[in-house]
Design an enzyme around this catalytic site. Sequence first.
Site, PDB file in Angstrom:
ATOM      1  N   GLU A 132       0.947  -1.528  -0.243  1.00  0.00           N
ATOM      2  CA  GLU A 132      -0.195   0.222  -0.012  1.00  0.00           C
ATOM      3  C   GLU A 132       0.818   1.005   0.437  1.00  0.00           C
ATOM      4  O   GLU A 132       1.706   1.142   0.373  1.00  0.00           O
ATOM      5  CB  GLU A 132      -0.936  -0.168   1.357  1.00  0.00           C
ATOM      6  N   SER A 137       7.619  -2.881   3.341  1.00  0.00           N
ATOM      7  CA  SER A 137       7.974  -3.899   3.866  1.00  0.00           C
ATOM      8  C   SER A 137       7.312  -4.472   5.065  1.00  0.00           C
ATOM      9  O   SER A 137       7.351  -5.702   5.325  1.00  0.00           O
ATOM     10  CB  SER A 137       9.028  -3.721   4.607  1.00  0.00           C
ATOM     11  N   ILE A 321      32.875  -1.890 -17.662  1.00  0.00           N
ATOM     12  CA  ILE A 321      34.122  -2.579 -18.854  1.00  0.00           C
ATOM     13  C   ILE A 321      33.436  -2.136 -20.214  1.00  0.00           C
ATOM     14  O   ILE A 321      34.598  -1.950 -20.854  1.00  0.00           O
ATOM     15  CB  ILE A 321      33.594  -4.298 -19.330  1.00  0.00           C
ATOM     16  N   GLU A 347       9.514  -8.427  -3.481  1.00  0.00           N
ATOM     17  CA  GLU A 347       8.999  -9.423  -2.533  1.00  0.00           C
ATOM     18  C   GLU A 347      10.681  -9.452  -2.090  1.00  0.00           C
ATOM     19  O   GLU A 347      10.589 -10.232  -1.312  1.00  0.00           O
ATOM     20  CB  GLU A 347       9.330 -10.201  -3.560  1.00  0.00           C
TER      21      GLU A 347
HETATM   22  C1  LIG Z   1       7.737  -2.175 -10.120  1.00  0.00           C
HETATM   23  C2  LIG Z   1       7.750  -1.876  -8.513  1.00  0.00           C
HETATM   24  C3  LIG Z   1       6.989  -3.079  -9.292  1.00  0.00           C
HETATM   25  C4  LIG Z   1       6.281  -3.755  -7.573  1.00  0.00           C
HETATM   26  N1  LIG Z   1       4.657  -4.442  -7.944  1.00  0.00           N
HETATM   27  C5  LIG Z   1       4.837  -4.904  -6.693  1.00  0.00           C
HETATM   28  C6  LIG Z   1       3.291  -5.735  -7.332  1.00  0.00           C
HETATM   29  O1  LIG Z   1       2.979  -6.363  -8.023  1.00  0.00           O
HETATM   30  N2  LIG Z   1       2.732  -6.282  -6.023  1.00  0.00           N
HETATM   31  C7  LIG Z   1       2.591  -5.567  -4.602  1.00  0.00           C
HETATM   32  O2  LIG Z   1       2.137  -6.283  -3.170  1.00  0.00           O
HETATM   33  N3  LIG Z   1       3.643  -4.699  -4.817  1.00  0.00           N
HETATM   34  C8  LIG Z   1       4.433  -5.174  -5.073  1.00  0.00           C
HETATM   35  N4  LIG Z   1       5.674  -3.379  -4.973  1.00  0.00           N
HETATM   36  C9  LIG Z   1       5.936  -3.280  -4.030  1.00  0.00           C
HETATM   37  C10 LIG Z   1       6.820  -2.983  -2.996  1.00  0.00           C
HETATM   38  O3  LIG Z   1       6.873  -4.933  -2.926  1.00  0.00           O
HETATM   39  C11 LIG Z   1       7.146  -2.741  -2.400  1.00  0.00           C
HETATM   40  O4  LIG Z   1       8.492  -1.297  -2.625  1.00  0.00           O
HETATM   41  C12 LIG Z   1       8.486  -3.451  -1.283  1.00  0.00           C
HETATM   42  O5  LIG Z   1       8.251  -4.364  -0.766  1.00  0.00           O
HETATM   43  C13 LIG Z   1       9.700  -2.181   0.160  1.00  0.00           C
HETATM   44  O6  LIG Z   1       8.458  -2.120  -0.231  1.00  0.00           O
HETATM   45  P1  LIG Z   1       8.825  -0.318   0.063  1.00  0.00           P
HETATM   46  O7  LIG Z   1       8.528   0.611  -1.109  1.00  0.00           O
HETATM   47  O8  LIG Z   1       7.389   0.783   0.948  1.00  0.00           O
HETATM   48  O9  LIG Z   1       9.373   0.213   1.608  1.00  0.00           O
HETATM   49  P2  LIG Z   1       9.735   0.508   3.175  1.00  0.00           P
HETATM   50  O10 LIG Z   1       9.146  -0.442   3.417  1.00  0.00           O
HETATM   51  O11 LIG Z   1       9.270   1.612   3.251  1.00  0.00           O
HETATM   52  O12 LIG Z   1      11.232   0.014   3.051  1.00  0.00           O
HETATM   53  C14 LIG Z   1      12.222   1.569   3.050  1.00  0.00           C
HETATM   54  C15 LIG Z   1      13.673   0.629   3.145  1.00  0.00           C
HETATM   55  O13 LIG Z   1      13.836   1.016   4.789  1.00  0.00           O
HETATM   56  C16 LIG Z   1      14.584  -0.179   4.368  1.00  0.00           C
HETATM   57  N5  LIG Z   1      13.493  -1.418   5.716  1.00  0.00           N
HETATM   58  C17 LIG Z   1      12.606  -1.250   5.664  1.00  0.00           C
HETATM   59  N6  LIG Z   1      12.321  -2.025   6.939  1.00  0.00           N
HETATM   60  C18 LIG Z   1      13.046  -2.094   7.772  1.00  0.00           C
HETATM   61  C19 LIG Z   1      13.610  -2.872   8.929  1.00  0.00           C
HETATM   62  N7  LIG Z   1      12.605  -3.238   9.831  1.00  0.00           N
HETATM   63  N8  LIG Z   1      14.876  -2.670   9.194  1.00  0.00           N
HETATM   64  C20 LIG Z   1      15.645  -2.258   7.988  1.00  0.00           C
HETATM   65  N9  LIG Z   1      15.248  -1.737   7.198  1.00  0.00           N
HETATM   66  C21 LIG Z   1      14.347  -1.861   7.144  1.00  0.00           C
HETATM   67  C22 LIG Z   1      13.653  -1.372   3.528  1.00  0.00           C
HETATM   68  O14 LIG Z   1      14.928  -2.529   3.130  1.00  0.00           O
HETATM   69  C23 LIG Z   1      14.334   0.068   2.569  1.00  0.00           C
HETATM   70  O15 LIG Z   1      15.464  -0.225   1.858  1.00  0.00           O
HETATM   71  C24 LIG Z   1       6.321  -3.511  -6.267  1.00  0.00           C
HETATM   72  C25 LIG Z   1       7.216  -1.822  -6.459  1.00  0.00           C
HETATM   73  C26 LIG Z   1       8.018  -1.760  -7.659  1.00  0.00           C
HETATM   74  C27 LIG Z   1       8.824  -0.304  -7.428  1.00  0.00           C
END
Ligand SMILES: Cc1cc2nc3c(=O)[nH]c(=O)nc-3n(C[C@H](O)[C@H](O)[C@H](O)COP(=O)(O)OP(=O)(O)OC[C@H]3O[C@@H](n4cnc5c(N)ncnc54)[C@H](O)[C@@H]3O)c2cc1C
Length: 367
Positions: A132, A137, A321, A347
């Site tokens: 959402e 994450s 490269i 994922e």
């Molecule tokens: C092109 C694209 C296609 C996508 N397609 C889908 C889809 O088909 N279906 C779907 O459901 N989602 C989809 N997504 C969403 C994607 O799964 C999420 O972007 C991803 O899970 C990361 O979540 P976020 O962007 O909210 O990052 P956040 O969860 O906000 O994380 C931001 C940063 O904080 C870090 N972080 C978060 N929590 C912790 C923790 N506890 N400890 C340490 N570091 C942490 C993360 O690793 C990241 O570096 C898509 C995203 C993109 C870019």
Amino acid sequence: MAVAPAQYTEKTDEQRAITEMVRQFADEQILPNAEHFDHEDSFPEPIVEQMKELGLFGVTIPEQYGGMGLDLTTYAMIVEELSRGWISISGVVNTHFIGSYLLMKFGSEEQRQKYLPRMATGEIRAAFSLSEPELGSDVQAIKTSAPRHRGFTCFVAEKEPGAGENTGELTGLNVPPKLKKMGYKGVESTELVFDGYRCPAENILGGEEAGLNRGFAQMMDALEVGRVNVAARGVGIAQRALELALRYSQERKTFGKPIAEHQAIQFKLADMATQVDAARLLTLRAARLKDDGERSDLEAGMAKLFASEAGRFCVEESIRIHGGYGYSKEYEIERLYRDAPLLLIGEGTSEIQRMVIGRKLLQRHKI
Ligand SMILES: Cc1cc2nc3c(=O)[nH]c(=O)nc-3n(C[C@H](O)[C@H](O)[C@H](O)COP(=O)(O)OP(=O)(O)OC[C@H]3O[C@@H](n4cnc5c(N)ncnc54)[C@H](O)[C@@H]3O)c2cc1C
């Protein structure tokens, strides 16, 4: 090119035949056309139509529902080949694969019969919707709610073909225009906006009795196979970056000899090839464990983490490269450089994979 031990990379006759067929498809249909669709950011319809004819939308769907009934290992091999061509092409089947996995494993017989045959032909495609705007994450923080909900529940939501705003029974589900992205172009990445959408109880995954409040475990299970899927994409893009580097480094000359004869370049090639093989081994191990009905959560996390990072590493080494030419849109590596970072995110990010791996390790080795 692979030099990995046979027990993980060995292919059955069927796997060899199908991966060779997909490799040829990637060489002849995907690679020569990827630049065009990437540049236009347009959906690669002609390629997708051919994928339907090849049966690639039904690889893991059981034969009784019109699919090929192949296992996760074979699917991972296919995804590697598609991603070697262009990760956007594998993207067209990826969430579709996760959707069909959920239906096969948790769907009611009625739901399987309703969707799987049309999914196997590619007539309808599945998306997997978990993130959402305020969460990715942290899945437990989901805010989307249904009336009288108690826990997490998965719904099968249909939309009208091609429609941004659904009407009739499907009113309340809208699909805004696709997001503009740095890479991974051609495939639509969109939001799904649910507002007043009425989803009948029969569309709860598995039916109301079996499926209500089971959504979290169902989605976590799907993410496990999804991780193998992303890992295979990492192997494919890393493999392609290596191939491009091997070719360019033998063509380009500096100081009177091909750059491949400079030790610094050979070391890069050596590191890349090692990463590709290790990523492939981890990916196939995770897939084989899952196919054998064994626990593979830790292994899928390791495969996803390593292979997606290997994809990023190999693409970056390859662009180095390529020197200045790598920065030009005339060279394929430029596209790979924009595509590879996606695999670090979907994922579960690399940080989240490390959390998963750490937790599973401690569970398995509890004192
Ligand atoms: C092109 C694209 C296609 C996508 N397609 C889908 C889809 O088909 N279906 C779907 O459901 N989602 C989809 N997504 C969403 C994607 O799964 C999420 O972007 C991803 O899970 C990361 O979540 P976020 O962007 O909210 O990052 P956040 O969860 O906000 O994380 C931001 C940063 O904080 C870090 N972080 C978060 N929590 C912790 C923790 N506890 N400890 C340490 N570091 C942490 C993360 O690793 C990241 O570096 C898509 C995203 C993109 C870019």
